[in-house]
Design a protein around this motif. Sequence first.
Motif, PDB file in Angstrom:
ATOM      1  N   CYS A 262      37.979  47.465  31.584  1.00 54.02           N
ATOM      2  CA  CYS A 262      37.124  46.321  31.921  1.00 54.02           C
ATOM      3  C   CYS A 262      37.327  45.949  33.388  1.00 54.02           C
ATOM      4  O   CYS A 262      38.462  45.840  33.852  1.00 54.02           O
ATOM      5  CB  CYS A 262      37.468  45.121  31.042  1.00 54.02           C
ATOM      6  N   LEU A 263      36.238  45.744  34.087  1.00 56.39           N
ATOM      7  CA  LEU A 263      36.307  45.383  35.505  1.00 56.39           C
ATOM      8  C   LEU A 263      36.293  43.865  35.653  1.00 56.39           C
ATOM      9  O   LEU A 263      35.356  43.196  35.221  1.00 56.39           O
ATOM     10  CB  LEU A 263      35.124  45.987  36.263  1.00 56.39           C
ATOM     11  N   GLY A 264      37.345  43.332  36.250  1.00 62.27           N
ATOM     12  CA  GLY A 264      37.403  41.905  36.551  1.00 62.27           C
ATOM     13  C   GLY A 264      37.006  41.680  37.993  1.00 62.27           C
ATOM     14  O   GLY A 264      37.543  42.331  38.896  1.00 62.27           O
ATOM     15  N   VAL A 265      36.062  40.775  38.239  1.00 61.75           N
ATOM     16  CA  VAL A 265      35.513  40.584  39.583  1.00 61.75           C
ATOM     17  C   VAL A 265      35.539  39.116  39.985  1.00 61.75           C
ATOM     18  O   VAL A 265      35.110  38.247  39.226  1.00 61.75           O
ATOM     19  CB  VAL A 265      34.058  41.096  39.660  1.00 61.75           C
ATOM     20  N   LYS A 266      36.048  38.864  41.178  1.00 65.25           N
ATOM     21  CA  LYS A 266      35.942  37.544  41.797  1.00 65.25           C
ATOM     22  C   LYS A 266      35.161  37.710  43.092  1.00 65.25           C
ATOM     23  O   LYS A 266      35.543  38.499  43.959  1.00 65.25           O
ATOM     24  CB  LYS A 266      37.327  36.949  42.093  1.00 65.25           C
ATOM     25  N   LEU A 267      34.058  36.988  43.228  1.00 67.46           N
ATOM     26  CA  LEU A 267      33.246  37.048  44.442  1.00 67.46           C
ATOM     27  C   LEU A 267      33.565  35.847  45.327  1.00 67.46           C
ATOM     28  O   LEU A 267      33.552  34.710  44.861  1.00 67.46           O
ATOM     29  CB  LEU A 267      31.758  37.044  44.092  1.00 67.46           C
ATOM     30  N   VAL A 268      33.863  36.115  46.589  1.00 69.58           N
ATOM     31  CA  VAL A 268      34.162  35.047  47.545  1.00 69.58           C
ATOM     32  C   VAL A 268      33.392  35.300  48.834  1.00 69.58           C
ATOM     33  O   VAL A 268      32.896  36.401  49.071  1.00 69.58           O
ATOM     34  CB  VAL A 268      35.675  34.968  47.865  1.00 69.58           C
TER      35      VAL A 268
END
Length: 298
Positions: A262-268
Amino acid sequence: LAFEDPSAFRVKSLGELLRALGVFRLCSFPVLVNNCGKLMSVARTLLGRRGFSLLLRPTVYAQFVAGENESEISQSMEKMSSLGLRPMLAVPIEEDLGESTREKRYDDNMEAMLECVRMSHSNAWCKDPMMQLKITALLSPELCVKLTTLIAQQPYDLDLLVRAMDGETVSFPGLDEKEAAHFLCSLKRFNKISEASVNKVRVLVDAEYTYMNPALSLVTMAMMKKFNKDGAWIWNTYQCYLKESRSLLLDALSLSKNEGFCLGVKLVRGAYMDKERKLAEKEGRLDPIHKSWSNTND
């Protein structure tokens, strides 16, 4: 939460609001921001350790730090939760080139992060707790830069890093004995934090500078491959101010599908805009930063 709504400030006292306004005003002066390290050093010399503490703790320190102990941190987190915000603990430690420390310091940083995991899980701040992790708090930035160069020429297999996390003795192409030993120790540190957090606390790994980000992503993806089997417990950060952010995200998505995690993504937005631009200009490279906010939407 809309700051135009006065209720957004209901958990703050008048003193806290005045302090926030004062610190905000001070931070608006570039000469203070750009020379804060020198100014703090001079103040510490003139005021002494006790005087410096009496000046900083109730002002700048109190503005940016949730608390000095678990009780104070809990109070800060509960206030945020009452406003509908989702609190996230962070250990504000990172290194840049020339700031590397010894293994003992990295181990101490790991213990601080493990304590963050424990506090995040044991307190009822929110139903799905998160914490922040800085790779360079546990791994030398010099090695990150070298790894970035190496994997651009010959990508490392994620399985190699996963095996190292499991304690297996492996050989890292391009690294000398000392570098390989440090990398192995660092991977074990990441493994301990991941083991402590999986199924309890989501770990959001920060992006840093472009000259080391590929190495940071390599380590983070290896953590994901091992621990993100049934859910996204380890997340990577993508800085949307970078022109390459979209392609990096698509590559990560493809990798996660191929590797089965599973890909965990945080966009900043990103926090190193000025330095990245100055460095690119100095090295004669194209500006890696988008020219405007609207460009990031393409």
